[in-house]
Design a protein around this motif. Structure first.
Motif, short mmCIF file in Angstrom:
data_model
loop_
_atom_site.label_atom_id
_atom_site.label_comp_id
_atom_site.label_asym_id
_atom_site.label_seq_id
_atom_site.Cartn_x
_atom_site.Cartn_y
_atom_site.Cartn_z
N GLU A 18 0.83 -1.21 0.00
CA GLU A 18 0.00 0.00 0.00
C GLU A 18 0.86 1.26 0.00
N LYS A 19 1.88 1.29 0.85
CA LYS A 19 2.75 2.47 0.93
C LYS A 19 3.61 2.61 -0.32
N ARG A 20 4.04 1.47 -0.87
CA ARG A 20 4.86 1.52 -2.08
C ARG A 20 4.05 2.07 -3.26
N VAL A 21 2.82 1.62 -3.40
CA VAL A 21 1.97 2.13 -4.48
C VAL A 21 1.70 3.63 -4.29
N ALA A 22 1.50 4.04 -3.05
CA ALA A 22 1.27 5.46 -2.76
C ALA A 22 2.51 6.29 -3.15
N PHE A 23 3.69 5.75 -2.87
CA PHE A 23 4.93 6.44 -3.24
C PHE A 23 5.04 6.58 -4.75
N LYS A 25 2.63 6.59 -6.94
CA LYS A 25 1.63 7.54 -7.42
C LYS A 25 2.11 8.97 -7.22
N LYS A 26 2.68 9.25 -6.05
CA LYS A 26 3.18 10.60 -5.77
C LYS A 26 4.33 10.95 -6.71
N SER A 29 3.08 11.35 -10.40
CA SER A 29 2.24 12.54 -10.53
C SER A 29 3.10 13.79 -10.53
N GLU A 205 10.60 6.79 1.74
CA GLU A 205 9.20 7.12 1.49
C GLU A 205 8.93 8.59 1.22
N TYR A 208 9.88 11.36 -2.72
CA TYR A 208 9.21 11.21 -4.01
C TYR A 208 9.45 12.41 -4.94
#
Length: 234
Positions: A18-23, A25-26, A29, A205, A208
């Motif tokens: 979950e945290k890796r995918v969030a990273f 995405k950031k 983007s 983390e 990014y």
């Protein structure tokens, strides 16, 4: 005297899914935002005849080498700002500095594209190919999770040789030709693999924005030489 061990900061590869995918995405983007800012900066640069004329006046000879040297200095400075500071404002400042510098150095090449027949179509084709290669190369790293840090030595040697050829070509007035651009596309592709791998295996983390800066730099290098290849065929 007993040494105090510094706490180890978890890299992106060790984070939960979950945290890796969030990273990711950031990071991507921010790459997209950097590209958008680049386009906006180019638009405003081309609204000023003074800026365009100044950029074109730097082509060739010592002035071009000085510009490349200044650009390399700005690149190194921005990347160090992003990596060595934990302040998000510093990270964003570094990304902004780099994007503006990149937009300025692109002015002569884009001016050349705008002056040829079907220049807009050429730009579109070069952009599509660049994005497709960037996505494909990034996917190789993200899905295989392979560490491409072994590319560092080869990339360093390749860029040193390329820089030497650019300096020689500028000073002695010879065209490096199509194959040089093809070689630089290969180097840029390797740089994308290496930078994406570093993003996964060496960044933490909260880095990014720094990761986005490195990816944007590799993306624009790839776009530069793909565009040169298309223009050389026109």
């Amino acid at each position: 005297m007993e040494q105090i061990e510094q706490p180890q900061i978890a890299t992106v590869a060790t984070l939960s899914d979950e945290k890796r995918v969030a990273f990711f995405k950031k990071t991507y983007s921010h790459v997209a935002l950097a590209v958008l800012l680049f386009i906006v900066a180019e638009y405003f640069f081309f609204q000023s005849e003074a800026i365009v004329s100044f950029a074109l006046s730097l082509i060739g000879g010592w002035s071009w080498l000085l510009l490349l040297g200044a650009f390399m200095f700005v690149t190194n400075y921005a990347e160090n700002m992003a990596l060595k500071s934990d302040d998000k404002q510093v990270h964003y400042g570094a990304l902004l500095i780099y994007v503006i510098a990149e937009a300025f150095i692109f002015v002569p090449l884009l001016f050349m594209a705008f002056t040829v027949v079907d220049g807009v179509q050429i730009l579109q084709k070069a952009a599509v190919m660049t994005v497709a290669l960037f996505i494909g190369l990034s996917a190789v790293v993200l899905f295989t999770k392979k560490d491409f840090s072994f590319l560092r030595a080869g990339l360093t040697i390749g860029f040193v040789i390329a820089l030497g050829l650019i300096v020689a070509g500028t000073l002695f007035g010879f065209d490096l030709g199509l194959w040089f651009s093809v070689g630089m596309v290969a180097l840029a592709a390797g740089s994308i693999l290496y930078t994406t791998s570093n993003m996964v295996h060496k960044y933490h983390e909260e880095q990014y924005v720094a990761a986005a800066l490195g990816l944007f730099a590799s993306l624009m290098l790839l776009f530069w030489y793909i565009l040169r290849i298309f223009l050389s065929r026109d």
